[in-house]
Design a protein around this motif. Structure first.
Motif, PDB file in Angstrom:
ATOM      1  N   LEU A   1       0.856  -1.244  -0.099  1.00  0.00           N
ATOM      2  CA  LEU A   1      -0.007  -0.141  -0.138  1.00  0.00           C
ATOM      3  C   LEU A   1       0.912   0.961  -0.182  1.00  0.00           C
ATOM      4  CD1 LEU A   1      -2.790  -1.129   2.393  1.00  0.00           C
ATOM      5  CD2 LEU A   1      -3.002  -0.597  -0.048  1.00  0.00           C
ATOM      6  N   PHE A   2       1.820   1.301   0.829  1.00  0.00           N
ATOM      7  CA  PHE A   2       2.757   2.412   0.709  1.00  0.00           C
ATOM      8  C   PHE A   2       3.541   2.500  -0.586  1.00  0.00           C
ATOM      9  CE2 PHE A   2       7.294   4.158   1.280  1.00  0.00           C
ATOM     10  CZ  PHE A   2       6.683   5.154   1.862  1.00  0.00           C
ATOM     11  N   MET A   3       4.018   1.595  -1.331  1.00  0.00           N
ATOM     12  CA  MET A   3       4.600   1.640  -2.373  1.00  0.00           C
ATOM     13  C   MET A   3       3.456   2.204  -3.500  1.00  0.00           C
ATOM     14  SD  MET A   3       6.677  -1.766  -2.558  1.00  0.00           S
ATOM     15  CE  MET A   3       7.042  -1.819  -4.203  1.00  0.00           C
ATOM     16  N   ALA A   4       2.282   1.777  -3.569  1.00  0.00           N
ATOM     17  CA  ALA A   4       1.386   1.990  -4.506  1.00  0.00           C
ATOM     18  C   ALA A   4       0.855   3.503  -4.156  1.00  0.00           C
ATOM     19  CB  ALA A   4       0.068   1.339  -4.326  1.00  0.00           C
ATOM     20  N   LEU A   5       0.801   4.014  -3.044  1.00  0.00           N
ATOM     21  CA  LEU A   5       0.544   5.314  -2.522  1.00  0.00           C
ATOM     22  C   LEU A   5       1.572   6.282  -3.003  1.00  0.00           C
ATOM     23  CD1 LEU A   5      -1.531   7.409  -1.554  1.00  0.00           C
ATOM     24  CD2 LEU A   5      -0.511   6.775   0.576  1.00  0.00           C
ATOM     25  N   SER A   6       2.769   5.803  -3.062  1.00  0.00           N
ATOM     26  CA  SER A   6       3.997   6.609  -3.246  1.00  0.00           C
ATOM     27  C   SER A   6       4.078   6.888  -4.772  1.00  0.00           C
ATOM     28  CB  SER A   6       5.242   6.144  -2.604  1.00  0.00           C
ATOM     29  OG  SER A   6       5.413   5.807  -1.319  1.00  0.00           O
ATOM     30  N   LEU A   7       3.849   5.772  -5.543  1.00  0.00           N
ATOM     31  CA  LEU A   7       4.097   5.914  -6.871  1.00  0.00           C
ATOM     32  C   LEU A   7       3.069   6.646  -7.429  1.00  0.00           C
ATOM     33  CD1 LEU A   7       5.282   2.058  -7.765  1.00  0.00           C
ATOM     34  CD2 LEU A   7       6.475   4.148  -7.925  1.00  0.00           C
ATOM     35  N   SER A   8       1.645   6.535  -6.961  1.00  0.00           N
ATOM     36  CA  SER A   8       0.528   7.306  -7.307  1.00  0.00           C
ATOM     37  C   SER A   8       0.807   8.982  -7.155  1.00  0.00           C
ATOM     38  CB  SER A   8      -0.779   6.748  -6.648  1.00  0.00           C
ATOM     39  OG  SER A   8      -1.025   5.583  -6.957  1.00  0.00           O
ATOM     40  N   VAL A   9       1.257   9.257  -5.860  1.00  0.00           N
ATOM     41  CA  VAL A   9       1.321  10.639  -5.463  1.00  0.00           C
ATOM     42  C   VAL A   9       2.435  11.131  -6.181  1.00  0.00           C
ATOM     43  CG1 VAL A   9       2.130  12.074  -3.642  1.00  0.00           C
ATOM     44  CG2 VAL A   9       0.620  10.425  -3.218  1.00  0.00           C
ATOM     45  N   ALA A  10       3.408  10.532  -6.665  1.00  0.00           N
ATOM     46  CA  ALA A  10       4.696  10.981  -7.407  1.00  0.00           C
ATOM     47  C   ALA A  10       4.046  11.128  -8.915  1.00  0.00           C
ATOM     48  CB  ALA A  10       5.754   9.956  -7.455  1.00  0.00           C
ATOM     49  N   GLY A  11       3.208  10.254  -9.458  1.00  0.00           N
ATOM     50  CA  GLY A  11       2.966  10.317 -10.655  1.00  0.00           C
ATOM     51  C   GLY A  11       1.810  11.455 -11.067  1.00  0.00           C
ATOM     52  N   LEU A  12       1.128  11.758  -9.908  1.00  0.00           N
ATOM     53  CA  LEU A  12       0.064  12.929 -10.109  1.00  0.00           C
ATOM     54  C   LEU A  12       0.837  14.247  -9.862  1.00  0.00           C
ATOM     55  CD1 LEU A  12      -2.814  13.755  -9.756  1.00  0.00           C
ATOM     56  CD2 LEU A  12      -2.721  13.454  -7.305  1.00  0.00           C
ATOM     57  N   ALA A  13       1.827  14.309  -8.947  1.00  0.00           N
ATOM     58  CA  ALA A  13       2.668  15.581  -8.917  1.00  0.00           C
ATOM     59  C   ALA A  13       3.376  15.903 -10.355  1.00  0.00           C
ATOM     60  CB  ALA A  13       3.908  15.329  -7.828  1.00  0.00           C
ATOM     61  N   VAL A  14       3.767  14.923 -10.938  1.00  0.00           N
ATOM     62  CA  VAL A  14       4.424  14.965 -12.472  1.00  0.00           C
ATOM     63  C   VAL A  14       3.305  15.524 -13.322  1.00  0.00           C
ATOM     64  CG1 VAL A  14       5.471  13.721 -14.293  1.00  0.00           C
ATOM     65  CG2 VAL A  14       6.365  13.399 -12.049  1.00  0.00           C
ATOM     66  N   MET A  15       2.158  14.848 -13.389  1.00  0.00           N
ATOM     67  CA  MET A  15       0.951  15.144 -14.123  1.00  0.00           C
ATOM     68  C   MET A  15       0.633  16.857 -13.873  1.00  0.00           C
ATOM     69  SD  MET A  15      -1.307  12.123 -14.623  1.00  0.00           S
ATOM     70  CE  MET A  15      -1.386  11.672 -13.339  1.00  0.00           C
ATOM     71  N   ILE A  16       0.497  17.221 -12.567  1.00  0.00           N
ATOM     72  CA  ILE A  16       0.212  18.376 -12.205  1.00  0.00           C
ATOM     73  C   ILE A  16       1.345  19.639 -12.749  1.00  0.00           C
ATOM     74  CG2 ILE A  16       0.070  20.142 -10.240  1.00  0.00           C
ATOM     75  CD1 ILE A  16      -1.583  17.516  -8.922  1.00  0.00           C
ATOM     76  N   VAL A  17       2.305  19.204 -12.642  1.00  0.00           N
ATOM     77  CA  VAL A  17       3.562  20.028 -12.989  1.00  0.00           C
ATOM     78  C   VAL A  17       3.524  20.225 -14.546  1.00  0.00           C
ATOM     79  CG1 VAL A  17       6.115  20.095 -13.371  1.00  0.00           C
ATOM     80  CG2 VAL A  17       5.205  19.939 -10.985  1.00  0.00           C
ATOM     81  N   MET A  18       3.305  19.198 -15.151  1.00  0.00           N
ATOM     82  CA  MET A  18       3.171  19.033 -16.646  1.00  0.00           C
ATOM     83  C   MET A  18       2.113  20.092 -17.125  1.00  0.00           C
ATOM     84  SD  MET A  18       4.396  15.062 -17.408  1.00  0.00           S
ATOM     85  CE  MET A  18       3.236  14.910 -19.025  1.00  0.00           C
ATOM     86  N   LEU A  19       0.870  19.841 -16.477  1.00  0.00           N
ATOM     87  CA  LEU A  19      -0.373  20.516 -16.870  1.00  0.00           C
ATOM     88  C   LEU A  19       0.043  21.950 -16.706  1.00  0.00           C
ATOM     89  CD1 LEU A  19      -3.169  18.554 -15.498  1.00  0.00           C
ATOM     90  CD2 LEU A  19      -2.808  19.178 -17.787  1.00  0.00           C
ATOM     91  N   ARG A  20       0.590  22.452 -15.682  1.00  0.00           N
ATOM     92  CA  ARG A  20       0.762  23.813 -15.077  1.00  0.00           C
ATOM     93  C   ARG A  20       1.730  24.703 -15.962  1.00  0.00           C
ATOM     94  NH1 ARG A  20      -1.077  24.380  -9.046  1.00  0.00           N
ATOM     95  NH2 ARG A  20      -3.029  23.664  -9.103  1.00  0.00           N
ATOM     96  N   HIS A  21       2.965  23.819 -16.277  1.00  0.00           N
ATOM     97  CA  HIS A  21       4.455  24.263 -16.618  1.00  0.00           C
ATOM     98  C   HIS A  21       4.790  23.909 -18.178  1.00  0.00           C
ATOM     99  CE1 HIS A  21       4.423  26.368 -12.820  1.00  0.00           C
ATOM    100  NE2 HIS A  21       4.330  25.138 -12.202  1.00  0.00           N
ATOM    101  N   GLY A  22       4.128  22.983 -18.546  1.00  0.00           N
ATOM    102  CA  GLY A  22       4.608  22.376 -19.821  1.00  0.00           C
ATOM    103  C   GLY A  22       4.001  22.806 -20.970  1.00  0.00           C
ATOM    104  N   ARG A  23       4.551  22.613 -22.126  1.00  0.00           N
ATOM    105  CA  ARG A  23       3.973  22.796 -23.359  1.00  0.00           C
ATOM    106  C   ARG A  23       4.223  21.786 -24.111  1.00  0.00           C
ATOM    107  NH1 ARG A  23       8.277  24.484 -26.897  1.00  0.00           N
ATOM    108  NH2 ARG A  23      10.082  25.251 -25.550  1.00  0.00           N
ATOM    109  N   LYS A  24       3.316  21.473 -25.154  1.00  0.00           N
ATOM    110  CA  LYS A  24       3.082  20.232 -25.808  1.00  0.00           C
ATOM    111  C   LYS A  24       3.779  20.382 -27.308  1.00  0.00           C
ATOM    112  CE  LYS A  24       0.272  16.348 -27.211  1.00  0.00           C
ATOM    113  NZ  LYS A  24      -1.139  15.965 -27.241  1.00  0.00           N
TER     114      LYS A  24
END
Length: 123
Positions: free
Chosen positions: A87-110
């Motif tokens: 559970l800890f591993m799954a939550l850690s990976l999910s939070v890290a992935g979500l953080a990356v997606m938020i950064v990409m949405l806010r600061h990235g350009r496609k």
């Protein structure tokens, strides 16, 4: 075979809407959900970051139609002593992935290369 297969086959697909726009379609029955994101390959967060974030938000939402009312059947059987670690591993990976997606949405350009492959550039 899965006991819910017949019910799943009879359920109609629903639009997956993010930001008032249909970003894909899903079908859900008996605790199993199939989601297809439009215009995305296997790297959904890179191809469609807004839809990917919407998928994660829907997955964790208490009001999600993807939720199942009866007890979920585990796909993998692990010794109970491993459960907190998994559970800890799954939550850690999910939070890290979500953080990356938020950064990409806010600061990235496609951008796309000459082969039509899309990338998100963080400036």
């Amino acid at each position: 075979s899965w006991s819910g297969a017949r019910g799943f086959a009879q359920v109609t697909e629903q639009p997956f809407v993010v930001g008032r726009k249909a970003q894909g379609r899903f079908r859900s029955f008996g605790g199993f959900t199939f989601l297809q994101i439009f215009n995305a390959g296997h790297m959904v967060p890179m191809d469609q970051p807004e839809a990917a974030l919407g998928m994660v938000m829907e997955f964790v939402s208490e009001e999600s139609p993807w939720r199942h009312t009866r007890k979920a059947v585990p796909v993998f059987a692990f010794a109970e002593s491993y459960t907190p670690i998994l559970l800890f591993m799954a939550l850690s990976l999910s939070v890290a992935g979500l953080a990356v997606m938020i950064v990409m949405l806010r600061h990235g350009r496609k951008v796309s290369d000459s082969n039509g492959v899309s990338y998100v550039i963080l400036d």
